[in-house]
Design a protein around this motif. Sequence first.
Motif, PDB file in Angstrom:
ATOM      1  N   GLY A  51       0.792  -0.902  -0.053  1.00 13.89           N
ATOM      2  CA  GLY A  51       0.091  -0.095  -0.110  1.00 13.89           C
ATOM      3  C   GLY A  51       0.654   1.515   0.094  1.00 13.89           C
ATOM      4  N   GLU A  52       0.059   2.263  -0.331  1.00  8.60           N
ATOM      5  CA  GLU A  52       0.858   3.747  -0.778  1.00  8.60           C
ATOM      6  C   GLU A  52       2.030   3.987   0.784  1.00  8.60           C
ATOM      7  N   SER A  85       5.072  -3.990 -22.069  1.00  4.93           N
ATOM      8  CA  SER A  85       4.468  -4.070 -20.974  1.00  4.93           C
ATOM      9  C   SER A  85       4.557  -3.365 -19.808  1.00  4.93           C
ATOM     10  N   PHE A  86       3.737  -2.248 -18.622  1.00  4.30           N
ATOM     11  CA  PHE A  86       4.180  -1.738 -17.654  1.00  4.30           C
ATOM     12  C   PHE A  86       4.293  -3.068 -17.180  1.00  4.30           C
ATOM     13  N   ARG A  87       5.365  -2.760 -16.438  1.00  9.30           N
ATOM     14  CA  ARG A  87       5.898  -3.657 -15.262  1.00  9.30           C
ATOM     15  C   ARG A  87       5.467  -3.375 -13.846  1.00  9.30           C
ATOM     16  N   ILE A  88       4.656  -4.085 -12.763  1.00  7.43           N
ATOM     17  CA  ILE A  88       4.415  -3.379 -11.759  1.00  7.43           C
ATOM     18  C   ILE A  88       5.294  -3.236 -10.559  1.00  7.43           C
ATOM     19  N   VAL A 100       8.784  -2.908   1.671  1.00  2.19           N
ATOM     20  CA  VAL A 100       6.957  -3.622   1.434  1.00  2.19           C
ATOM     21  C   VAL A 100       7.511  -3.891   0.067  1.00  2.19           C
ATOM     22  N   LEU A 101       7.854  -3.222  -0.959  1.00  3.84           N
ATOM     23  CA  LEU A 101       7.541  -2.761  -2.411  1.00  3.84           C
ATOM     24  C   LEU A 101       8.293  -4.627  -2.705  1.00  3.84           C
ATOM     25  N   ASP A 102       9.318  -4.366  -2.027  1.00  5.35           N
ATOM     26  CA  ASP A 102       9.733  -6.224  -2.325  1.00  5.35           C
ATOM     27  C   ASP A 102       8.341  -7.349  -2.529  1.00  5.35           C
TER      28      ASP A 102
END
Length: 275
Positions: free
Chosen positions: A73-74, A244-247, A83-85
């Motif tokens: 979450g932001e 393609s966009f990668r999240i 947390v992004l991992d």
Amino acid sequence: MIDQFLAGDLSAVEEAVRKAAAAEIMPRFRQLDDHEIVEKNGPHDLVTTADRLAEQHLAASLTSLLPGSAVVGEEGVHADPSVLDALGGDAPVWIVDPVDGTRQFVHGDPGFSTLVALAHHGELLASWTFAPALDEMAVARRGQGAWLNGEPIRSGSPEPGTVLEVAISHYDFTTDAEKRALSGLHTPGARPRPCGSAGLEYLKVARGELDALAFTWENAWDHAAGLLLVAEAGGASATLTGESFRITGGNALPFAAARDEATVRHILGLLATAG
């Protein structure tokens, strides 16, 4: 685990999103005290008590619905970037923006949204875009389409020869270099304007009310729900290099989303002229 979850009724997710907004966001809409609003990275980058509490509410409810899942979450990432991992991990991930369009929310503008997407191994599987002040809920499921308040939506294509309406990264949030990167859209045949809530701009593309988007930032919580919504409504997206966009990040920016693939290619061509 994830396949079994997706094969079931996902209405509980929609209900969780609605409950979080009803409990933590709407009671504070146009009711915020000064101490409930904080600047994160400058006067235009705001966070409120509603953002934090809604994200906590969603994290608890969503992980309860899908045990073993993670939440990116932001506000959680702002507090702990590691947390992004989870986006590159093995567990299913809920990608959450509790109040997308916080500035609008703070100023009493109903144009804000709550965004939730479910992803696994970098693939977007389902998304929920909820505008609580407008009572609009858009849902998308990979390979199964997109709906707004229970009705199917399609993006369609722009009429040939019409000026393309394009929402772009808001000037208040862009560097000089990013403004230059978007400058190719200031040309006959395109009409760029600064975006509001990214989630609601994606919904406008999915509904065929806006032709395209061009963004210079890649935060997954801003884009995941909308990218799947646009794709399932018949639209398309790609990064500046056509990928393609990668999240998980590392995208060539700017990137674009549009009502159809031809419009994406055209927008990327215009962006490339500014490179």
